[in-house]
Design a protein around this motif. Structure first.
Motif, short mmCIF file in Angstrom:
data_model
loop_
_atom_site.label_atom_id
_atom_site.label_comp_id
_atom_site.label_asym_id
_atom_site.label_seq_id
_atom_site.Cartn_x
_atom_site.Cartn_y
_atom_site.Cartn_z
N VAL A 66 0.84 -1.20 0.00
CA VAL A 66 0.00 0.00 0.00
C VAL A 66 0.88 1.25 0.00
O VAL A 66 0.56 2.27 -0.62
CB VAL A 66 -0.94 0.00 1.22
N TRP A 67 2.03 1.17 0.70
CA TRP A 67 2.93 2.32 0.85
C TRP A 67 3.75 2.62 -0.41
O TRP A 67 4.52 3.56 -0.43
CB TRP A 67 3.87 2.11 2.05
N MET A 68 3.60 1.82 -1.45
CA MET A 68 4.35 2.05 -2.69
C MET A 68 4.09 3.46 -3.23
O MET A 68 4.96 4.07 -3.85
CB MET A 68 3.93 1.04 -3.76
N GLY A 69 2.89 3.95 -3.01
CA GLY A 69 2.54 5.27 -3.54
C GLY A 69 2.78 6.40 -2.57
O GLY A 69 2.44 7.54 -2.85
N VAL A 70 3.37 6.10 -1.42
CA VAL A 70 3.59 7.12 -0.39
C VAL A 70 5.02 7.61 -0.47
O VAL A 70 5.95 6.82 -0.32
CB VAL A 70 3.31 6.55 1.02
N LEU A 71 5.20 8.89 -0.73
CA LEU A 71 6.54 9.43 -0.88
C LEU A 71 6.74 10.61 0.07
O LEU A 71 6.03 11.61 -0.03
CB LEU A 71 6.77 9.89 -2.32
N PRO A 72 7.72 10.50 0.99
CA PRO A 72 7.98 11.62 1.90
C PRO A 72 8.81 12.71 1.24
O PRO A 72 9.93 13.00 1.62
CB PRO A 72 8.73 10.95 3.05
N ALA A 204 0.07 2.00 -8.05
CA ALA A 204 0.79 3.20 -7.61
C ALA A 204 2.06 3.41 -8.44
O ALA A 204 2.39 4.53 -8.82
CB ALA A 204 1.14 3.09 -6.12
#
Lengths: 231, 256
Positions: A66-72, A204
Motif C-alpha cells: 500500500v505504501w508504494m505510492g507514499v513518498l515523503p 501506484a
C-alpha cells in the motif's frame, strides 16, 4: 484490560508498542532515513516484540505494498508508516488473544493500521507547526551568537516527533480493543492480504511512473505466472 | 560581507570536521518546518565549522544566521551541499558566495535525489523485501533496510567528502552522466518485481496458479488504477481493497 495469554497485559503491550512506534517514526524524516520506519520493517519489529513474527511479515508485506505510492518528498505530509506497521501487528495480536478469529483479527489490524497511518498525516502537520517555533528559538539565540539554540531545537524536534507518534500509536491500539466483541463471530480462514494489496502497489507504480513501468509490471506478471504454471 | 574572522577561516576542511558533518547530516530534517524547511538541520550539520569563527559574537552570529536561512533538498544528496558550504567557509568565501553555493546545489540535488531515492530505490527495496516476506523469509525487513540504507549512507558520506574537498562545482560534476540511466534501470527492476508480486498474489501458497485469483487480482488492479487516476485518497483506496479482502474472507475464499 488484561490479556488472555502470557504474562504481558494489554496495557503493557500497548505501552511497549507505542514506544517502538514512536522510536521508529523518527526514521521517517527526522533522523537517519534508513527505512526503519517503512511498514514492513516496523511491523516485523513489532511482530518480534509481541512474539508473533509471522503476523509481522504478513501484515507488514500488505502495508508495504500500500505504501508504494507514499513518498515523503518536500512539503507533502505523508501517512505514518512506522505507526501503521506497529499498530497493524499490535491490533491483530491484541484482538486474536481476545478470541477474535485469526483472519478477522488481521483484517481489523490492517484497517486500524490504515486509519492510524492516515491520522499520522495530521500529526505530521502539527509536529511541523511546532518545529516552526523551535526554528524561531534557534534564530533568536543565534542573534546573540549562541549556537545552543540550534542544538536545543534539534532535540525538541526529535522529542516532539517521538512523543506525537507514540501517542498516536497508543490511541490507535487502545481503540482497537473496542473491536473485541467480534470474538463472538465464527469466521474461519485466512485474510487474503496480498490479493488486494499487490494490485494497489502495482497501480501506484504505474501512476507515479514515467510510462514504461506498466510494461515491466506486465513482464514480471507473465514471468511469475509462467513460474507458477511450471510449478 | 566578509567574515570578521577571515584569518581563522582559511584552509581546508579537516577529517574530524567531515566526520562531524556526516553524523549531524543524519538529523538534517529533525526540525523540518514549513518556513525554513531544512534550515535548522543544515546549520546543525555545519556546527563543526563554527569554531573557525573564533569567540567573536558578531562572527558567530553571522555564521549561524547565514546557515539558518531557508534550505531544502533531498536529504540523501544534501551532504553535497553541506560539504560544499563547508568548503566555501573554510576557503574564507563571503556570505554571498556561500549562499550561492547552497542555492545553486539545492534544486539540482533535490531533483536527482528524489528521482533516485524516492522514485526508484525505495520501491525496489520495498518490492524485493515483500517478495521475501511472502515466502516467509524472516530476513525480509533486513533486506529492505540494507538495500536502501547502504547506498543512502554511502552517498551521504561521498557527498560530504566530495563537497568539502572540491566545492560546489565538484559536487555538480560528481553526480555523473550515468545517473539518469541508473534511475531508469532501478525503476524498471522495481516494476518487474511488482509484476512478480501480482503473480504471487494469483497463486496459492504452494505456488500453483488459481484462475479465479488471477481474475480477482486483475480486477483489483483496474479498480486501484482508476481510483488513483480520479485522485481518491490512498487511504480510501487501501481501505476499499481491504474491504474487498474481508468479502473474500467471509465468502470462504482464503489465501495469503
Amino acid at each position: 484490560m488484561t490479556g488472555t495469554e502470557g504474562d504481558v497485559s494489554d496495557v503493557q503491550l500497548i505501552l511497549l508498542l507505542s514506544l517502538v512506534g514512536g522510536a521508529l517514526s523518527l526514521d521517517a524524516t527526522a533522523a537517519f532515513q534508513m527505512m526503519l520506519s517503512q511498514p514492513l520493517v516496523a511491523a516485523s519489529i513489532a511482530g518480534l516484540v509481541v512474539g508473533d513474527a509471522a503476523t509481522g511479515l504478513v501484515v507488514g508485506a500488505a502495508l508495504q505494498l500500500v505504501w508504494m505510492g507514499v513518498l515523503p518528498v518536500g512539503a507533502a505530509a505523508f501517512p505514518d508508516g512506522a505507526v501503521s506497521g506497529v499498530c497493524g501487528v499490535g491490533a491483530s495480536v491484541l484482538l486474536a488473544r481476545s478470541g477474535v478469529p485469526a483472519g478477522l483479527a488481521v483484517a481489523c489490524g490492517i484497517g486500524i493500521a490504515l486509519v492510524a497511518g492516515a491520522a499520522g498525516q495530521r500529526v505530521t502537520v502539527w509536529v511541523r507547526r511546532a518545529n516552526v517555533r523551535y526554528s524561531n528559538l534557534a534564530e533568536v539565540r543565534a542573534e546573540d551568537g549562541d549556537p545552543g539554540g540550534v542544538r536545543t531545537a534539534v532535540i525538541l524536534g526529535l522529542g516532539t516527533r517521538f512523543v506525537a507518534s507514540a501517542a498516536l500509536a497508543a490511541a490507535a491500539l487502545a481503540v482497537s480493543l473496542l473491536l473485541r466483541p467480534l470474538a463472538a463471530l465464527r469466521v474461519p480462514g485466512v485474510f487474503p492480504t496480498t490479493l488486494w494489496a499487490a494490485p494497489i502497489g502495482a497501480a501506484a507504480l504505474m501512476i507515479k511512473g514515467k510510462g514504461v513501468e506498466k510494461y515491466f509490471i506486465a513482464a514480471g506478471l507473465v514471468a511469475g505466472l509462467a513460474m507458477s504454471f511450471l510449478a | 560581507m566578509t567574515k570578521a574572522a577571515d584569518t581563522q577561516a582559511t584552509g581546508v576542511v579537516t577529517g574530524p570536521e567531515r566526520a562531524g558533518m556526516f553524523w549531524r547530516s543524519l538529523f538534517l530534517q529533525a526540525v523540518w518546518n514549513p518556513r525554513g524547511m531544512q534550515n535548522v538541520g543544515f546549520c546543525f550539520a555545519l556546527m563543526p565549522l563554527l569554531k573557525r569563527q573564533g569567540d567573536g559574537r558578531d562572527a558567530r552570529r553571522a555564521f549561524l544566521k547565514r546557515h539558518l536561512a531557508f534550505f531544502n533538498t533531498n536529504p540523501t544528496l544534501a551532504p553535497y551541499a553541506i560539504g560544499a558550504a563547508a568548503e566555501r567557509e573554510a576557503a574564507g568565501a563571503n556570505e554571498a558566495e556561500v549562499a550561492l553555493a547552497k542555492k545553486g546545489l539545492a534544486s539540482l540535488l533535490g531533483m536527482y535525489g528524489d528521482a533516485l531515492m524516492w522514485w526508484a530505490l525505495r520501491p525496489l527495496a520495498g518490492i524485493a523485501a515483500v517478495l521475501l516476506a511472502l515466502q516467509g523469509n524472516p530476513w525480509a525487513p533486513v533486506a529492505l533496510v540494507v538495500l536502501y540504507a547502504v547506498p543512502h549512507l554511502a552517498m551521504k558520506g561521498r557527498g560530504i567528502a566530495v563537497g568539502s574537498s572540491l566545492g560546489p562545482s565538484g559536487a555538480r560534476e560528481a553526480l555523473g552522466p550515468g545517473f539518469k540511466t541508473a534511475v531508469r534501470a532501478v525503476r524498471a527492476a522495481a516494476a518487474f518485481g511488482a509484476g512478480l508480486v501480482l503473480a504471487k498474489a494469483a497463486s496459492t501458497e504452494s505456488g500453483s496458479l488459481q484462475p479465479w485469483r488471477l481474475v480477482a487480482v486483475l480486477l483489483f488492479l483496474v479498480l486501484a488504477y482508476v481510483a488513483h487516476r480520479v485522485r481518491i485518497p490512498a487511504t480510501i483506496v487501501a481501505l476499499g481493497g481491504a474491504a474487498g479482502g474481508v468479502v473474500l474472507l467471509l465468502a470462504g475464499l482464503n489465501g495469503g
